[in-house]
Design an enzyme around this catalytic site. Sequence first.
Site, PDB file in Angstrom:
ATOM      1  N   ASP A  48      17.572   3.718   7.092  1.00  0.00           N
ATOM      2  CA  ASP A  48      17.217   4.160   8.447  1.00  0.00           C
ATOM      3  C   ASP A  48      18.156   5.278   8.897  1.00  0.00           C
ATOM      4  O   ASP A  48      17.723   6.252   9.512  1.00  0.00           O
ATOM      5  CB  ASP A  48      17.298   2.965   9.415  1.00  0.00           C
ATOM      6  CG  ASP A  48      16.477   1.795   8.914  1.00  0.00           C
ATOM      7  OD1 ASP A  48      15.266   1.942   8.762  1.00  0.00           O
ATOM      8  OD2 ASP A  48      17.069   0.729   8.646  1.00  0.00           O
TER       9      ASP A  48
ATOM     10  N   HIS B  34      16.646  -4.003  11.261  1.00  0.00           N
ATOM     11  CA  HIS B  34      15.844  -3.135  10.376  1.00  0.00           C
ATOM     12  C   HIS B  34      14.377  -3.477  10.631  1.00  0.00           C
ATOM     13  O   HIS B  34      13.727  -4.177   9.870  1.00  0.00           O
ATOM     14  CB  HIS B  34      16.218  -3.370   8.914  1.00  0.00           C
ATOM     15  CG  HIS B  34      15.370  -2.588   7.964  1.00  0.00           C
ATOM     16  ND1 HIS B  34      15.432  -1.214   7.848  1.00  0.00           N
ATOM     17  CD2 HIS B  34      14.406  -2.978   7.100  1.00  0.00           C
ATOM     18  CE1 HIS B  34      14.554  -0.802   6.961  1.00  0.00           C
ATOM     19  NE2 HIS B  34      13.909  -1.857   6.486  1.00  0.00           N
TER      20      HIS B  34
HETATM   21  N1  LIG Z   1      16.259  -2.861   3.997  1.00  0.00           N
HETATM   22  C1  LIG Z   1      15.559  -1.798   3.659  1.00  0.00           C
HETATM   23  O1  LIG Z   1      15.880  -0.677   4.034  1.00  0.00           O
HETATM   24  C2  LIG Z   1      14.351  -1.931   2.805  1.00  0.00           C
HETATM   25  C3  LIG Z   1      13.960  -3.158   2.355  1.00  0.00           C
HETATM   26  N2  LIG Z   1      12.873  -3.289   1.556  1.00  0.00           N
HETATM   27  C4  LIG Z   1      12.548  -4.633   1.104  1.00  0.00           C
HETATM   28  O2  LIG Z   1      13.087  -4.808  -0.209  1.00  0.00           O
HETATM   29  C5  LIG Z   1      12.367  -5.840  -0.862  1.00  0.00           C
HETATM   30  C6  LIG Z   1      12.028  -5.429  -2.282  1.00  0.00           C
HETATM   31  O3  LIG Z   1      11.225  -4.281  -2.296  1.00  0.00           O
HETATM   32  P1  LIG Z   1      10.598  -3.749  -3.679  1.00  0.00           P
HETATM   33  O4  LIG Z   1      11.605  -3.743  -4.746  1.00  0.00           O
HETATM   34  O5  LIG Z   1       9.874  -2.500  -3.354  1.00  0.00           O
HETATM   35  O6  LIG Z   1       9.538  -4.885  -3.918  1.00  0.00           O
HETATM   36  P2  LIG Z   1       8.802  -5.357  -5.254  1.00  0.00           P
HETATM   37  O7  LIG Z   1       7.575  -6.072  -4.793  1.00  0.00           O
HETATM   38  O8  LIG Z   1       8.682  -4.250  -6.223  1.00  0.00           O
HETATM   39  O9  LIG Z   1       9.834  -6.389  -5.845  1.00  0.00           O
HETATM   40  C7  LIG Z   1      10.240  -7.466  -5.084  1.00  0.00           C
HETATM   41  C8  LIG Z   1      10.747  -8.549  -5.976  1.00  0.00           C
HETATM   42  O10 LIG Z   1      10.928  -9.661  -5.121  1.00  0.00           O
HETATM   43  C9  LIG Z   1      10.837 -10.801  -5.892  1.00  0.00           C
HETATM   44  N3  LIG Z   1      10.341 -11.963  -5.148  1.00  0.00           N
HETATM   45  C10 LIG Z   1      11.146 -12.913  -4.686  1.00  0.00           C
HETATM   46  N4  LIG Z   1      10.448 -13.877  -4.118  1.00  0.00           N
HETATM   47  C11 LIG Z   1       9.153 -13.545  -4.195  1.00  0.00           C
HETATM   48  C12 LIG Z   1       7.953 -14.177  -3.777  1.00  0.00           C
HETATM   49  N5  LIG Z   1       7.952 -15.344  -3.129  1.00  0.00           N
HETATM   50  N6  LIG Z   1       6.795 -13.542  -4.028  1.00  0.00           N
HETATM   51  C13 LIG Z   1       6.794 -12.343  -4.648  1.00  0.00           C
HETATM   52  N7  LIG Z   1       7.914 -11.714  -5.077  1.00  0.00           N
HETATM   53  C14 LIG Z   1       9.077 -12.312  -4.852  1.00  0.00           C
HETATM   54  C15 LIG Z   1       9.982 -10.447  -7.079  1.00  0.00           C
HETATM   55  O11 LIG Z   1      10.776 -10.691  -8.201  1.00  0.00           O
HETATM   56  P3  LIG Z   1      10.949 -12.099  -8.869  1.00  0.00           P
HETATM   57  O12 LIG Z   1       9.596 -12.613  -9.214  1.00  0.00           O
HETATM   58  O13 LIG Z   1      11.749 -11.748 -10.037  1.00  0.00           O
HETATM   59  O14 LIG Z   1      11.688 -12.952  -7.888  1.00  0.00           O
HETATM   60  C16 LIG Z   1       9.767  -8.956  -7.017  1.00  0.00           C
HETATM   61  O15 LIG Z   1      10.088  -8.332  -8.238  1.00  0.00           O
HETATM   62  C17 LIG Z   1      11.187  -6.152   0.033  1.00  0.00           C
HETATM   63  O16 LIG Z   1      11.490  -7.280   0.817  1.00  0.00           O
HETATM   64  C18 LIG Z   1      11.089  -4.928   0.947  1.00  0.00           C
HETATM   65  O17 LIG Z   1      10.470  -5.231   2.173  1.00  0.00           O
HETATM   66  C19 LIG Z   1      12.156  -2.210   1.145  1.00  0.00           C
HETATM   67  C20 LIG Z   1      12.492  -0.956   1.568  1.00  0.00           C
HETATM   68  C21 LIG Z   1      13.597  -0.729   2.469  1.00  0.00           C
HETATM   69  O1  LIG Z   2       8.703  -2.870   5.334  1.00  0.00           O
HETATM   70  C1  LIG Z   2       9.067  -2.614   4.175  1.00  0.00           C
HETATM   71  O2  LIG Z   2       8.994  -3.384   3.208  1.00  0.00           O
HETATM   72  C2  LIG Z   2       9.666  -1.284   3.900  1.00  0.00           C
HETATM   73  C3  LIG Z   2      10.881  -1.037   4.672  1.00  0.00           C
HETATM   74  O3  LIG Z   2      11.629  -1.917   5.043  1.00  0.00           O
HETATM   75  C4  LIG Z   2      11.198   0.344   4.971  1.00  0.00           C
HETATM   76  O4  LIG Z   2      10.516   1.252   4.476  1.00  0.00           O
HETATM   77  O5  LIG Z   2      12.152   0.585   5.717  1.00  0.00           O
END
Ligand SMILES: NC(=O)C1=CN([C@@H]2O[C@H](COP(=O)(O)OP(=O)(O)OC[C@H]3O[C@@H](n4cnc5c(N)ncnc54)[C@H](OP(=O)(O)O)[C@@H]3O)[C@@H](O)[C@H]2O)C=CC1
Ligand SMILES: O=C([O-])CC(=O)C(=O)O
Length: 448
Positions: free
Chosen positions: A260, A288
């Site tokens: 952000d 966030h």
């Molecule tokens: N704070 C920030 O600025 C941001 C945060 N995010 C957040 O980061 C997280 C990850 O994003 P991203 O890597 O793109 O996501 P992906 O969907 O590519 O990967 C997320 C991983 O989460 C795991 N996971 C854990 N629990 C579950 C569940 N119950 N169901 C499905 N998957 C699960 C999965 O791995 P496994 O099966 O190995 O557990 C999966 O590989 C998300 O929560 C997203 O909202 C994204 C962008 C910015």
């Molecule tokens: O909502 C999401 O998973 C993506 C997110 O946090 C962001 O882009 O800042």
Amino acid sequence: MAVAELSTSFTETATCFRSSQLSLSSSSSSSSSSSSRFSHHLRRSFCPSPRTRNPTISCSVTSDQVQTPTVVQAETPKGKSECYGVFCLTYDLKAEEETKSWKKLINIAVSGAAGMISNHLLFKIASGEVFGPDQPVALKLLGSERSVQALEGVAMELEDSLFPLLREVSIGTDPYEVFQDAEWALLIGAKPRGPGMERADLLDINGQIFAEQGKALNASASPNVKVIVVGNPCNTNALICMKNAPNIPAKNFHALTRLDENRAKCQLALKAGVFYDQVSNMTIWGNHSTTQVPDFLNARIKGLPVKEVIKDHKWLEEEFTEKVQKRGGVLIQKWGRSSAASTAVSIVDAIKSLITPTAEGDWFSSGVYTNGNPYGIAEDIVFSMPCRSKGDGDYELVKKVIFDDYLLKRIKKSEAELLAEKRCVAHLTGEGIGFCDLPEDTMLPGEM
Ligand SMILES: NC(=O)C1=CN([C@@H]2O[C@H](COP(=O)(O)OP(=O)(O)OC[C@H]3O[C@@H](n4cnc5c(N)ncnc54)[C@H](OP(=O)(O)O)[C@@H]3O)[C@@H](O)[C@H]2O)C=CC1
Ligand SMILES: O=C([O-])CC(=O)C(=O)O
């Protein structure tokens, strides 16, 4: 390298792989780049340093000082963290540290390691871009039953990248195993909010993941582990994780709001017509989510208050603020998935901000524990605030910030949202029964 030479070398090393990894190591031997890596390792292989924990591998020293690893058969419990492929080869890291002036190996645990963000992040860490060119790293990758195959794929790509600083990679599905001795825990894995899913349900499902991981960190990680929670809703997940890890200092927990901050800097630079390195002192206050507050009152452009450079104050209050709050959602509409590369970059920025002294007069944003904050923000939540670091992994909150009515009103709204989220997860923080009365408009930046 001649094939004959390779096969002799490889016979010696292949025994180091567990049976489940033999097919991979055999196929590795057919690539010429892997060949040179194997022989490279053999030339420098000695008994493992005590730091290299691998209970199923032992080694002996031959007359020419080349390590001949021998496998000690061991049943691997389900879910146990396992060294992977070429990273099961052990060598005398201590000798290398001495000759190359490398630092002591650090353990970095990453959850959601098979996900999109990790796919960018892991390669940055392994390359030395994050912790420096003299810092060997061990990557400990946490997945689940869903992602075991994918995790192996990630580990294979790490193998094939031949990163000199990447000394160990292990994969596993049990956080207690994977977090063993972790000095950094980058908690990325979380269930994405699906269509029709209530935010309260998301808080509960992901909260349970972070409660479990907090307990695991408490039991297994280094006592001073630094934790960066990325998985959403990251502020409240960080709070849950922290509350379940009472032996780890509360100050060590961060929720990622650096993306952000970076988005806000970019928008201010665009409006002012300057390159984004001219924007400093950018605070994101709060959650966030779409209640986050990008602070244009304290931010500076070319060292001047933003309002002196951007005279269009209506734009600042309305368009700028909303653009930053909803940037994630706009990106999802364009890309079809949430920000992954820029999130990984912002995780790198967040880590570097803690291990590098903050530039004189500047600061960075991080979601941190509010207890003792000088701004009057409610205690006992994780709230994004301005921080400075001496580069020792720790931080201090910045005292010299100013507030006006606009800023305070917005901060209060984000604070109210986080307090409501906290009430909703009371059952996961050991504070009674969860009760969800979330404000209606509460959203992640990726939701619109
Ligand atoms: N704070 C920030 O600025 C941001 C945060 N995010 C957040 O980061 C997280 C990850 O994003 P991203 O890597 O793109 O996501 P992906 O969907 O590519 O990967 C997320 C991983 O989460 C795991 N996971 C854990 N629990 C579950 C569940 N119950 N169901 C499905 N998957 C699960 C999965 O791995 P496994 O099966 O190995 O557990 C999966 O590989 C998300 O929560 C997203 O909202 C994204 C962008 C910015
Ligand atoms: O909502 C999401 O998973 C993506 C997110 O946090 C962001 O882009 O800042």
